[in-house]
Design a protein around this motif. Structure first.
Motif, short mmCIF file in Angstrom:
data_model
loop_
_atom_site.label_atom_id
_atom_site.label_comp_id
_atom_site.label_asym_id
_atom_site.label_seq_id
_atom_site.Cartn_x
_atom_site.Cartn_y
_atom_site.Cartn_z
N GLU A 147 0.85 -1.19 0.00
CA GLU A 147 0.00 0.00 0.00
C GLU A 147 0.89 1.25 0.00
O GLU A 147 1.88 1.31 0.73
N LEU A 148 0.51 2.21 -0.81
CA LEU A 148 1.36 3.36 -1.08
C LEU A 148 0.56 4.65 -1.06
O LEU A 148 -0.54 4.72 -1.61
N VAL A 149 1.12 5.68 -0.41
CA VAL A 149 0.59 7.03 -0.51
C VAL A 149 1.75 7.96 -0.80
O VAL A 149 2.83 7.83 -0.21
N PHE A 150 1.56 8.90 -1.74
CA PHE A 150 2.63 9.85 -2.04
C PHE A 150 2.03 11.19 -2.42
O PHE A 150 0.86 11.30 -2.81
N ALA A 151 2.86 12.22 -2.31
CA ALA A 151 2.39 13.58 -2.61
C ALA A 151 3.56 14.48 -2.89
O ALA A 151 4.69 14.23 -2.47
N ALA A 152 3.28 15.58 -3.60
CA ALA A 152 4.21 16.68 -3.77
C ALA A 152 3.42 17.97 -3.73
O ALA A 152 2.24 17.99 -4.12
N ARG A 153 4.06 19.01 -3.27
CA ARG A 153 3.39 20.30 -3.12
C ARG A 153 2.71 20.73 -4.42
O ARG A 153 3.33 20.80 -5.46
N GLY A 154 1.41 20.96 -4.33
CA GLY A 154 0.64 21.42 -5.48
C GLY A 154 0.16 20.33 -6.41
O GLY A 154 -0.54 20.61 -7.39
N CYS A 155 0.51 19.06 -6.13
CA CYS A 155 0.14 17.95 -7.02
C CYS A 155 -0.89 17.01 -6.41
O CYS A 155 -1.28 16.03 -7.05
N GLY A 156 -1.33 17.27 -5.19
CA GLY A 156 -2.28 16.39 -4.55
C GLY A 156 -1.62 15.19 -3.92
O GLY A 156 -0.41 14.96 -4.06
N ALA A 157 -2.42 14.41 -3.18
CA ALA A 157 -1.96 13.16 -2.58
C ALA A 157 -2.61 12.00 -3.32
O ALA A 157 -3.78 12.08 -3.71
#
Length: 271
Positions: free
Chosen positions: A134-144
């Motif tokens: 299971e994976l969650v990732f995000a970057a500023r301004g790109c959503g999660a």
């Protein structure tokens, strides 16, 4: 996970660093499965008496080796091998196994955390649970973004539940006692609908995907939190230290759906 299925904005986030963070979190995380639930696992004690295994060390070595090849100017901070200076504005903050006690116990709720920091601001993060894939990732301004078992990632969001209808998670209850915050814990437990110790990076993942409303760390290091802050914020939630500052360098952490954040800070202040 086929990154080609994501938008160009996501795959090029942070000059390609987010894509690399996803790749390395999965690569390192999967390497830990070689010793997970193995009778051959050996446990050492570090100077602070916290446990460490060969799986922790090898996973961090793998990440460091790849980063030194791909982004040699970037700094690195990891739980097992400390700080490596860099020449760029970027720093990678890594926890190869967040939840080593769970790993040692054969519980699949441990994660590999990779955070991307620029000038002490957390801009990107990856939480990967190898035993659950299971994976969650995000970057500023790109959503999660959230993915399970290699499925195409989808946007994830925090819940809109109040605390009296919500789930409060924590890594280990006695950590509140260690900092003299027993009353704060009791107040949160009484205010929440349900409390569970599904903590570490997994607790923050639950908040980011709308399955929990609050996760609290009474004692934490930057490598426990750097990947978490951008994930929660991009999922519509909030992350701060106990004094309400949006930082992973405060020695503690509080992640929420945003709706319950001020209430949680007020309850913790009663300590």
């Amino acid at each position: 996970m086929p990154l080609s299925q994501l938008s160009d904005a996501l795959t090029t986030a942070l000059d390609g660093r987010l894509a690399v963070a996803i790749e390395l979190a999965q690569l390192a995380g999967r390497s830990t499965l070689e010793l997970f639930q193995s009778a051959a696992i050996e446990v050492e004690r570090k100077g602070d008496e916290s446990p460490v295994t060969l799986a922790d060390k090898n996973a961090e070595k793998l990440i460091r080796a790849e980063l030194n090849q791909r982004f040699p100017a970037d700094a690195i901070l990891g739980e097992e091998f400390g700080s490596q200076e860099g020449e760029s504005e970027f720093q990678w903050i890594v926890d190869p196994i967040d939840g080593t006690k769970s790993f040692i116990s054969g519980v699949p709720l441990y994660s590999t955390l990779v955070g991307i920091v620029q000038n002490r601001e957390c801009l990107g993060g990856v939480i990967y649970l190898p035993a659950l894939d299971e994976l969650v990732f995000a970057a500023r301004g790109c959503g999660a973004w959230h993915s399970v078992s290699g499925r195409t990632p989808t946007r994830c969001h925090v819940s809109q539940k109040p605390l009296d209808q919500g789930l409060f998670v924590v890594s280990q209850v006695d950590s509140f006692h260690k900092r003299g915050a027993e009353r704060g814990y009791e107040s949160l437990e009484q205010a929440a609908y349900i409390t569970r110790s599904w903590g570490d990076g997994y607790g923050y993942l639950l908040v980011a995907t709308g399955r929990a409303e609050l996760m609290v760390d009474p004692i934490a290091n930057p490598w426990d939190l750097a990947a978490v802050q951008p994930v929660l914020e991009e999922a519509g939630g909030r992350f701060t230290s106990w004094d309400g500052k949006p930082t992973v360098f405060g020695g503690d952490g509080l992640g929420s759906n945003g709706l319950v954040h001020e209430q949680a800070l007020e309850l913790l202040a009663r300590t």
